[in-house]
Scaffold this motif. Structure first.
Motif, PDB file in Angstrom:
ATOM      1  N   UNK A 219       8.613  -4.153  -7.369  1.00 45.45           N
ATOM      2  CA  UNK A 219       9.685  -4.467  -6.424  1.00 45.45           C
ATOM      3  C   UNK A 219       9.335  -3.399  -5.287  1.00 45.45           C
ATOM      4  N   UNK A 220       9.444  -4.148  -3.969  1.00 49.55           N
ATOM      5  CA  UNK A 220       8.862  -3.234  -2.873  1.00 49.55           C
ATOM      6  C   UNK A 220       9.636  -1.979  -2.553  1.00 49.55           C
ATOM      7  N   UNK A 221      10.771  -1.949  -3.131  1.00 49.17           N
ATOM      8  CA  UNK A 221      11.612  -0.751  -2.769  1.00 49.17           C
ATOM      9  C   UNK A 221      12.081   0.268  -3.843  1.00 49.17           C
ATOM     10  N   UNK A 222      11.175  -0.030  -4.812  1.00 51.29           N
ATOM     11  CA  UNK A 222      11.187   0.746  -6.214  1.00 51.29           C
ATOM     12  C   UNK A 222       9.769   1.473  -6.510  1.00 51.29           C
ATOM     13  N   UNK A 223       9.530   2.666  -6.357  1.00 50.54           N
ATOM     14  CA  UNK A 223       8.540   3.243  -6.484  1.00 50.54           C
ATOM     15  C   UNK A 223       7.923   3.083  -7.984  1.00 50.54           C
TER      16      UNK A 223
ATOM     17  N   UNK B  71       0.917  -1.095   0.056  1.00 45.52           N
ATOM     18  CA  UNK B  71       0.064  -0.120   0.195  1.00 45.52           C
ATOM     19  C   UNK B  71       0.851   1.206   0.007  1.00 45.52           C
ATOM     20  N   UNK B  72       0.688   2.274  -0.982  1.00 45.21           N
ATOM     21  CA  UNK B  72       1.243   3.236  -0.838  1.00 45.21           C
ATOM     22  C   UNK B  72       0.466   4.607  -1.411  1.00 45.21           C
ATOM     23  N   UNK B  73       1.222   5.732  -1.193  1.00 47.16           N
ATOM     24  CA  UNK B  73       0.428   6.864  -1.248  1.00 47.16           C
ATOM     25  C   UNK B  73       1.196   7.929  -1.542  1.00 47.16           C
ATOM     26  N   UNK B  74       0.393   8.965  -2.172  1.00 46.86           N
ATOM     27  CA  UNK B  74       1.261  10.182  -2.774  1.00 46.86           C
ATOM     28  C   UNK B  74       0.298  11.345  -2.777  1.00 46.86           C
ATOM     29  N   UNK B  75       0.661  12.578  -3.137  1.00 50.86           N
ATOM     30  CA  UNK B  75      -0.124  13.831  -3.499  1.00 50.86           C
ATOM     31  C   UNK B  75       0.662  14.202  -4.759  1.00 50.86           C
ATOM     32  N   UNK B  76       0.240  15.447  -5.215  1.00 49.30           N
ATOM     33  CA  UNK B  76       0.730  16.331  -6.465  1.00 49.30           C
ATOM     34  C   UNK B  76       2.022  16.846  -6.158  1.00 49.30           C
ATOM     35  N   UNK B  77       2.122  16.980  -4.609  1.00 53.66           N
ATOM     36  CA  UNK B  77       3.697  17.678  -4.330  1.00 53.66           C
ATOM     37  C   UNK B  77       4.532  16.688  -3.795  1.00 53.66           C
TER      38      UNK B  77
END
Length: 203
Positions: free
Chosen positions: A193-197, A141-147
């Motif tokens: 990969x877990x460690x590659x975004x 599970x990952x998350x991001x925003x525009x910034x």
């Protein structure tokens, strides 16, 4: 990266909300006060009555859901992705307002629920994207925003090869009138990969 946007009308509501409408391509949802997802742990109660718009989820694809945070103002206002295998096995993950600030949250349920939080006060008011990708017997599970770039929130056991459903969900346990604007729902290439975004394309 190939992103297949999912039309809002391709999903089926698990527990319809008070209101759902499409406006400028966005899905605006008002959940009913007091509805939620939780099973037993700490509180003793069980809820599985929050609104979630679900579609079949092939484990060869990641699922992404984006929404705006500008309407989050009260305790437990929340939105994100529900990953659903059945009434005993499901995960909800997203942003939840707690202690007055936005928190990246995950509730992982296998008979009993657990809850993890990570404060992201600098994400307030932004558009957030949650992403879930199955790898072996787990979901990343990952998350991001525009910034802000991708952050890995959780690696949780989710060993189901078939019968999975996933899509946007929102709950408002404490108040009336909470509305979330979902901006995108997509199925895309899985994490490598877990460690590659994963890349950010076509957002």
């Amino acid at each position: 990266m190939t992103i297949t946007r999912t039309d809002w009308d391709k999903g089926t509501w698990m527990n319809p909300p008070l209101s759902a409408r499409i406006e400028d391509g966005h899905l605006k949802v008002i959940p009913e006060k007091g509805k939620d997802f939780w099973k037993k742990t700490l509180y003793g109660f069980e809820f599985e009555d929050g609104p979630a718009l679900l579609a079949d989820w092939d484990s060869n694809f990641a699922v992404e859901v984006s929404f705006r945070l500008d309407s989050f103002s009260e305790l437990y206002d929340q939105a994100g992705i529900l990953m659903y295998q059945g009434p005993e096995q499901w995960i909800k993950t997203g942003i939840e307002l707690n202690d007055g600030i936005p928190q990246l949250a995950a509730v992982v349920t296998d008979g009993y629920s657990d809850w993890s939080l990570c404060a992201v006060p600098d994400w307030a008011g932004e558009e957030v994207t949650l992403r879930a990708s199955i790898m072996k017997d787990a979901v990343i599970i990952r998350a991001r925003t525009e910034k802000h770039g991708w952050r890995t929130l959780r690696v949780a056991r989710f060993p189901y090869d078939s019968g999975n459903k996933a899509g946007p969900y929102t709950c408002s346990p404490k108040r009336d009138g909470f509305e979330v604007a979902f901006t995108r729902w997509s199925f895309t290439e899985p994490d490598q990969d877990l460690h590659t975004d994963p890349p950010v394309k076509g957002a």
